[in-house]
Design a protein around this motif. Sequence first.
Motif, mmCIF file in Angstrom:
data_model
loop_
_atom_site.group_PDB
_atom_site.id
_atom_site.type_symbol
_atom_site.label_atom_id
_atom_site.label_comp_id
_atom_site.label_asym_id
_atom_site.label_seq_id
_atom_site.Cartn_x
_atom_site.Cartn_y
_atom_site.Cartn_z
ATOM 1 N N ALA A 105 20.520 -3.623 -25.172
ATOM 2 C CA ALA A 105 21.854 -3.138 -25.546
ATOM 3 C C ALA A 105 21.756 -2.000 -26.558
ATOM 4 C CB ALA A 105 22.688 -4.285 -26.109
ATOM 5 N N LEU A 106 20.925 -2.168 -27.587
ATOM 6 C CA LEU A 106 20.760 -1.120 -28.597
ATOM 7 C C LEU A 106 20.217 0.163 -27.977
ATOM 8 C CD1 LEU A 106 19.338 -3.299 -31.497
ATOM 9 C CD2 LEU A 106 21.383 -1.860 -31.673
ATOM 10 N N THR A 107 19.201 0.031 -27.143
ATOM 11 C CA THR A 107 18.605 1.222 -26.522
ATOM 12 C C THR A 107 19.605 1.917 -25.611
ATOM 13 O OG1 THR A 107 16.433 0.143 -26.594
ATOM 14 C CG2 THR A 107 16.659 2.066 -25.169
ATOM 15 N N LEU A 108 20.311 1.144 -24.793
ATOM 16 C CA LEU A 108 21.304 1.725 -23.889
ATOM 17 C C LEU A 108 22.393 2.445 -24.674
ATOM 18 C CD1 LEU A 108 22.539 2.104 -21.092
ATOM 19 C CD2 LEU A 108 23.607 -0.147 -21.320
ATOM 20 N N HIS A 109 22.841 1.850 -25.769
ATOM 21 C CA HIS A 109 23.895 2.466 -26.577
ATOM 22 C C HIS A 109 23.475 3.847 -27.069
ATOM 23 C CE1 HIS A 109 27.071 3.032 -29.499
ATOM 24 N NE2 HIS A 109 26.200 3.036 -30.493
ATOM 25 N N PHE A 110 22.278 3.956 -27.626
ATOM 26 C CA PHE A 110 21.871 5.241 -28.199
ATOM 27 C C PHE A 110 21.391 6.226 -27.143
ATOM 28 C CE2 PHE A 110 21.788 2.591 -32.048
ATOM 29 C CZ PHE A 110 22.591 3.392 -32.854
ATOM 30 N N VAL A 111 20.873 5.752 -26.013
ATOM 31 C CA VAL A 111 20.587 6.661 -24.901
ATOM 32 C C VAL A 111 21.894 7.255 -24.385
ATOM 33 C CG1 VAL A 111 19.820 6.743 -22.491
ATOM 34 C CG2 VAL A 111 18.399 5.628 -24.220
ATOM 35 N N THR A 143 19.018 -0.060 -36.474
ATOM 36 C CA THR A 143 18.504 -0.474 -35.166
ATOM 37 C C THR A 143 17.179 -1.221 -35.312
ATOM 38 O OG1 THR A 143 19.574 1.407 -34.078
ATOM 39 C CG2 THR A 143 17.745 0.362 -32.905
ATOM 40 N N ALA A 144 16.257 -0.637 -36.090
ATOM 41 C CA ALA A 144 14.954 -1.260 -36.293
ATOM 42 C C ALA A 144 15.081 -2.613 -36.983
ATOM 43 C CB ALA A 144 14.059 -0.326 -37.106
#
Length: 272
Positions: A105-111, A143-144
């Motif tokens: 979810a985090l990766t998709l959001h920032f991509v 995020t991290a």
Amino acid sequence: MAAMDTISTLLFRPPPSLLVNVMTVVSSVVVAVIGLSEAKGTAHLQYSKFWNTNNSATKSSSPEKFKISSRSGMLLLYAPAALAGAVSFWIFPNEDLRILLLKSALTLHFVKRNFEVLFIHKYSGKMALDSALIISLSYFSSTALMIFAQELSRTLPEPSIDLKFIGIALFLIGIIGNFYHHYILSQTRKKGETGYKIPKGGLFCVVICPHYLFEITVYFGFALISQTIYSLCFAIATAMYLGGRSYATRKWYVSKFEDFPHHIKALVPFVF
């Protein structure tokens, strides 16, 4: 004791990490305070036309800062956080469903945010480099730390009530609504135009910042997927920050457009 029982029903206990527990307080307080500053017009993060709604005199008297193009600045905001999410799949390659959902979810959001910067948004100004770096650090570190706190929580007892699938639903509503309203904003200007207009369509008929409302929804989606104290505190702080920005945004529109519809609220339809 009753309070702790209630917390353990919905959230993981604080993980055995001084860094995470200190940053839960520090980062949440800093983001919330900046949001209050945005609302009062005293914020110093110069990355949009709204930063000095109540403080134009300060802008004229402040020293000139090094600026970069808005597109480059926005990429600087989101690219490190997207990279942190992507790299986490390599750093924490476990099969735990909750952390897999959170990382995804985090990766998709920032991509998605980087995709919007490159292909959706239209820009007409510049951004102060120091402000871009501060915001970039906030997105990257949050995020991290969200992922790290989740990894540490794998050894702790699961909350009695599992909210991760509700969190996924909330996240999907938020990311779709955020993208849709960003697209509407991008269509407000015709080709070659640089001025600002009152956006129309979607929830813009009732609030001036529906994209912020859906971004808050995204962060509470993270919080429910994660069910850690850090993610919940950061979601609350993000809501306060974007609440302050939406208040400043509405004030700017009211000051610039005599025909601005006064029934349109800042963030929450019919309320605020």
